[in-house]
Write a protein that holds these residues in place. Structure first.
Motif, PDB file in Angstrom:
ATOM      1  N   GLU A  89      -8.620   0.846   4.828  1.00  0.00           N
ATOM      2  CA  GLU A  89      -9.772  -0.052   4.637  1.00  0.00           C
ATOM      3  C   GLU A  89     -10.672   0.357   3.465  1.00  0.00           C
ATOM      4  O   GLU A  89     -11.179  -0.525   2.753  1.00  0.00           O
ATOM      5  CB  GLU A  89     -10.575  -0.106   5.954  1.00  0.00           C
ATOM      6  CG  GLU A  89     -11.686  -1.124   6.011  1.00  0.00           C
ATOM      7  CD  GLU A  89     -11.210  -2.580   6.142  1.00  0.00           C
ATOM      8  OE1 GLU A  89     -10.155  -2.826   6.748  1.00  0.00           O
ATOM      9  OE2 GLU A  89     -11.914  -3.469   5.615  1.00  0.00           O
ATOM     10  N   THR A  91       7.805   1.273  12.946  1.00  0.00           N
ATOM     11  CA  THR A  91       7.287   2.473  12.271  1.00  0.00           C
ATOM     12  C   THR A  91       5.771   2.637  12.427  1.00  0.00           C
ATOM     13  O   THR A  91       5.190   3.573  11.874  1.00  0.00           O
ATOM     14  CB  THR A  91       7.651   2.442  10.767  1.00  0.00           C
ATOM     15  OG1 THR A  91       7.299   1.158  10.241  1.00  0.00           O
ATOM     16  CG2 THR A  91       9.132   2.691  10.547  1.00  0.00           C
ATOM     17  N   GLY A  95      -3.135  -5.941   7.355  1.00  0.00           N
ATOM     18  CA  GLY A  95      -4.219  -6.872   7.075  1.00  0.00           C
ATOM     19  C   GLY A  95      -5.018  -6.524   5.830  1.00  0.00           C
ATOM     20  O   GLY A  95      -5.516  -7.416   5.130  1.00  0.00           O
ATOM     21  N   ASP A 106       0.836  -1.205   0.000  1.00  0.00           N
ATOM     22  CA  ASP A 106       0.000   0.000   0.000  1.00  0.00           C
ATOM     23  C   ASP A 106       0.873   1.259   0.000  1.00  0.00           C
ATOM     24  O   ASP A 106       2.108   1.181   0.133  1.00  0.00           O
ATOM     25  CB  ASP A 106      -1.034  -0.034   1.141  1.00  0.00           C
ATOM     26  CG  ASP A 106      -0.458   0.252   2.518  1.00  0.00           C
ATOM     27  OD1 ASP A 106       0.617   0.866   2.612  1.00  0.00           O
ATOM     28  OD2 ASP A 106      -1.111  -0.123   3.511  1.00  0.00           O
ATOM     29  N   THR A 139       3.173  -6.523   7.933  1.00  0.00           N
ATOM     30  CA  THR A 139       3.958  -5.439   8.559  1.00  0.00           C
ATOM     31  C   THR A 139       3.235  -4.717   9.699  1.00  0.00           C
ATOM     32  O   THR A 139       3.764  -3.759  10.245  1.00  0.00           O
ATOM     33  CB  THR A 139       4.377  -4.394   7.501  1.00  0.00           C
ATOM     34  OG1 THR A 139       3.188  -3.824   6.937  1.00  0.00           O
ATOM     35  CG2 THR A 139       5.244  -4.997   6.408  1.00  0.00           C
ATOM     36  N   THR A 140       1.997  -5.121  10.039  1.00  0.00           N
ATOM     37  CA  THR A 140       1.369  -4.586  11.253  1.00  0.00           C
ATOM     38  C   THR A 140       1.292  -5.718  12.278  1.00  0.00           C
ATOM     39  O   THR A 140       1.351  -6.900  11.916  1.00  0.00           O
ATOM     40  CB  THR A 140      -0.068  -4.063  11.021  1.00  0.00           C
ATOM     41  OG1 THR A 140      -0.889  -5.160  10.593  1.00  0.00           O
ATOM     42  CG2 THR A 140      -0.115  -2.952   9.997  1.00  0.00           C
ATOM     43  N   LYS A 180      -7.659 -16.934   5.338  1.00  0.00           N
ATOM     44  CA  LYS A 180      -8.914 -16.217   5.055  1.00  0.00           C
ATOM     45  C   LYS A 180      -8.546 -14.960   4.271  1.00  0.00           C
ATOM     46  O   LYS A 180      -7.835 -14.090   4.794  1.00  0.00           O
ATOM     47  CB  LYS A 180      -9.600 -15.802   6.350  1.00  0.00           C
ATOM     48  CG  LYS A 180     -10.471 -16.864   6.964  1.00  0.00           C
ATOM     49  CD  LYS A 180     -11.290 -16.225   8.091  1.00  0.00           C
ATOM     50  CE  LYS A 180     -12.077 -17.238   8.859  1.00  0.00           C
ATOM     51  NZ  LYS A 180     -12.761 -16.630  10.013  1.00  0.00           N
ATOM     52  N   LYS A 200     -10.195  -1.579   0.381  1.00  0.00           N
ATOM     53  CA  LYS A 200     -10.318  -3.042   0.344  1.00  0.00           C
ATOM     54  C   LYS A 200     -11.633  -3.451  -0.341  1.00  0.00           C
ATOM     55  O   LYS A 200     -12.573  -3.918   0.298  1.00  0.00           O
ATOM     56  CB  LYS A 200     -10.262  -3.573   1.794  1.00  0.00           C
ATOM     57  CG  LYS A 200      -9.999  -5.064   1.905  1.00  0.00           C
ATOM     58  CD  LYS A 200      -9.869  -5.473   3.369  1.00  0.00           C
ATOM     59  CE  LYS A 200     -10.574  -6.756   3.672  1.00  0.00           C
ATOM     60  NZ  LYS A 200     -10.507  -7.158   5.071  1.00  0.00           N
TER      61      LYS A 200
HETATM   62  P1  NAD Z   1      -4.035  -1.945   7.500  1.00  0.00           P
HETATM   63  O1  NAD Z   1      -3.470  -2.941   6.567  1.00  0.00           O
HETATM   64  O2  NAD Z   1      -4.924  -0.893   6.943  1.00  0.00           O
HETATM   65  O3  NAD Z   1      -2.828  -1.253   8.278  1.00  0.00           O
HETATM   66  C1  NAD Z   1      -3.085  -0.185   9.182  1.00  0.00           C
HETATM   67  C2  NAD Z   1      -2.293   1.075   8.769  1.00  0.00           C
HETATM   68  O4  NAD Z   1      -0.906   0.852   9.032  1.00  0.00           O
HETATM   69  C3  NAD Z   1      -2.383   1.390   7.275  1.00  0.00           C
HETATM   70  O5  NAD Z   1      -2.442   2.785   7.140  1.00  0.00           O
HETATM   71  C4  NAD Z   1      -1.063   0.881   6.720  1.00  0.00           C
HETATM   72  O6  NAD Z   1      -0.671   1.554   5.556  1.00  0.00           O
HETATM   73  C5  NAD Z   1      -0.133   1.143   7.862  1.00  0.00           C
HETATM   74  N1  NAD Z   1       1.061   0.295   7.956  1.00  0.00           N
HETATM   75  C6  NAD Z   1       1.160  -1.037   7.713  1.00  0.00           C
HETATM   76  N2  NAD Z   1       2.370  -1.484   8.074  1.00  0.00           N
HETATM   77  C7  NAD Z   1       3.057  -0.414   8.545  1.00  0.00           C
HETATM   78  C8  NAD Z   1       4.356  -0.239   9.108  1.00  0.00           C
HETATM   79  N3  NAD Z   1       5.160  -1.274   9.322  1.00  0.00           N
HETATM   80  N4  NAD Z   1       4.719   1.001   9.494  1.00  0.00           N
HETATM   81  C9  NAD Z   1       3.870   2.067   9.351  1.00  0.00           C
HETATM   82  N5  NAD Z   1       2.625   1.960   8.856  1.00  0.00           N
HETATM   83  C10 NAD Z   1       2.222   0.733   8.460  1.00  0.00           C
HETATM   84  O7  NAD Z   1      -4.873  -2.640   8.668  1.00  0.00           O
HETATM   85  P2  NAD Z   1      -4.529  -3.781   9.743  1.00  0.00           P
HETATM   86  O8  NAD Z   1      -4.940  -3.227  11.031  1.00  0.00           O
HETATM   87  O9  NAD Z   1      -3.164  -4.325   9.572  1.00  0.00           O
HETATM   88  O10 NAD Z   1      -5.552  -4.919   9.311  1.00  0.00           O
HETATM   89  C11 NAD Z   1      -6.938  -4.730   9.319  1.00  0.00           C
HETATM   90  C12 NAD Z   1      -7.577  -5.621   8.289  1.00  0.00           C
HETATM   91  O11 NAD Z   1      -7.284  -6.974   8.601  1.00  0.00           O
HETATM   92  C13 NAD Z   1      -9.087  -5.490   8.218  1.00  0.00           C
HETATM   93  O12 NAD Z   1      -9.461  -5.330   6.877  1.00  0.00           O
HETATM   94  C14 NAD Z   1      -9.581  -6.836   8.772  1.00  0.00           C
HETATM   95  O13 NAD Z   1     -10.796  -7.232   8.188  1.00  0.00           O
HETATM   96  C15 NAD Z   1      -8.454  -7.749   8.403  1.00  0.00           C
HETATM   97  N6  NAD Z   1      -8.357  -8.971   9.216  1.00  0.00           N
HETATM   98  C16 NAD Z   1      -8.271 -10.155   8.578  1.00  0.00           C
HETATM   99  C17 NAD Z   1      -8.151 -11.338   9.297  1.00  0.00           C
HETATM  100  C18 NAD Z   1      -8.007 -12.647   8.573  1.00  0.00           C
HETATM  101  O14 NAD Z   1      -8.022 -13.699   9.203  1.00  0.00           O
HETATM  102  N7  NAD Z   1      -7.846 -12.632   7.278  1.00  0.00           N
HETATM  103  C19 NAD Z   1      -8.106 -11.297  10.698  1.00  0.00           C
HETATM  104  C20 NAD Z   1      -8.197 -10.050  11.339  1.00  0.00           C
HETATM  105  C21 NAD Z   1      -8.317  -8.893  10.585  1.00  0.00           C
END
Ligand code: NAD
Length: 321
Positions: free
Chosen positions: A75, A177, A110, A44, A134-135, A147, A78
């Motif tokens: 989000e 970060t 995610g 992203d 990376t989160t 999933k 997505k």
């Molecule tokens: P995200 O991917 O939007 O990341 C959150 C924010 O952090 C974004 O702005 C992203 O650009 C930023 N970011 C990512 N890595 C970074 C880094 N290392 N340093 C700085 N910024 C960074 O959201 P999320 O919280 O990681 O994931 C949420 C999503 O995960 C939702 O869509 C949810 O539905 C999904 N999810 C899926 C499952 C599954 O089993 N598949 C389980 C739980 C959640």
């Protein structure tokens, strides 16, 4: 290096590797499982300037031709519209069009993992993919278990499939970060694992109480969470029984997220409120040991997570549930 193996039938087994600095070894670790020459890295717009160069350089060093594609972070991206733009990027001849024998890498949180996994599962009836989360949320939860999904206007994750990655590469250094809000949002899922399966993990989280104190333990914390998740996924891949325990706090949590139009509370924050509320209800009904909700709420508060969904209207809660 910490390593876990996810045992699944039909040749869909895969390994999870966890190590600080692992991004720089991405090429090497992917070469072990992929004999082709072309890789598309999808990330992203926030993660691209932070980590894409490191990953691409490591892949090129290992001899791979690399195509880099990005999409706007968050989000709201997505959805199927973004997936179509990813298909366009993947099939574009610049620098090469992807075929079924090539590999896709999902680099990001995610949102990236879920959507890139969905694109990988559907384009050309399935292109193999690797997760590089990376989160914290993606490292302990969404990158493991297969999933993958995108949101529809009717709701979250409504178009999706089960599609396992070929490998998961976790570099805890990338957590450095993250903003505090995104970091602690992911910690809510870590607390969930402590609640459902591992009191030692819960004790460790209770003893730390700040991001700095957690830092030296992150590799091990991620390993423990991935271990719990992979064991549950191995026994109930399709989420028809035991896997539902991973949804502890999520029934209410999803409702709070929806009532806040997915902007008031992040996923982990809503789950924190959901876990606290359901423990209180359980205690009232005599099916949850007394004091559970209190202990949980104390820890959530110590990490700055909400314990009550006060910012969303409660009138529509039952209907939303
Ligand atoms: P995200 O991917 O939007 O990341 C959150 C924010 O952090 C974004 O702005 C992203 O650009 C930023 N970011 C990512 N890595 C970074 C880094 N290392 N340093 C700085 N910024 C960074 O959201 P999320 O919280 O990681 O994931 C949420 C999503 O995960 C939702 O869509 C949810 O539905 C999904 N999810 C899926 C499952 C599954 O089993 N598949 C389980 C739980 C959640």
């Amino acid at each position: 290096m910490k390593q876990l193996h996810v045992n699944l039938s039909g040749g869909r087994d895969y390994d999870i590797f966890i190590e600080n600095g692992l991004l720089r070894q991405a090429g090497e670790k992917i070469k072990e499982i992929y004999k082709g020459g072309r890789i598309a890295v999808i990330t992203d717009s926030n993660v691209k300037p932070l980590y894409a160069e490191t990953v691409v350089a490591s892949l090129e060093e290992a001899g791979f031709g690399v195509k880099l594609i990005d999409f706007p972070a968050g989000e709201p991206s997505k959805n199927l519209e973004t997936v179509v733009s990813l298909y366009d990027g993947l099939l574009s001849p610049d620098p090469f069009p992807m075929t079924r024998g090539d590999l896709i890498v999902a680099l990001g949180g995610g949102v990236t993992g879920d959507m890139v996994g969905f694109a990988a599962a559907t384009l050309l009836r399935g292109i193999p993919f690797v997760q590089i989360p990376t989160t914290l949320l993606a490292q302990v939860d969404s990158s493991v278990g297969g999933k993958v999904a995108v949101d529809l206007k009717q709701g979250k994750n409504l178009a999706g499939v089960f599609y396992q990655p070929k490998r998961v590469l976790i570099d805890p250094e990338t957590l450095g970060t993250l903003s505090d809000r995104v970091f602690f949002d992911g910690l809510s899922e870590v607390i969930k694992y402590g609640m459902i399966r591992d009191e030692k993990l819960f004790d460790l989280l209770e003893s730390c109480r700040s991001r700095e104190e957690l830092l030296p333990h992150m590799e091990e914390i991620i390993r423990v969470c991935c271990h719990i998740k992979k064991e549950i996924v191995e026994r109930d891949e399709m989420d028809t029984g035991e896997r539902m325990v991973l949804n502890f706090g999520h029934t209410l949590g999803h409702a709070y997220e929806k009532l806040g139009n997915y902007s008031t509370y992040m996923h982990g924050e809503a789950v924190a409120c959901g876990m606290a509320a359901i423990c209180e209800i359980g205690e009232k009904q005599g099916i949850t040991p007394e004091g559970t909700a209190g202990r949980l709420k104390k820890m959530l508060s110590a990490y700055g997570l909400p314990v009550k969904a006060e910012k969303v209207p409660s009138e529509a809660l039952i209907e939303t549930l």
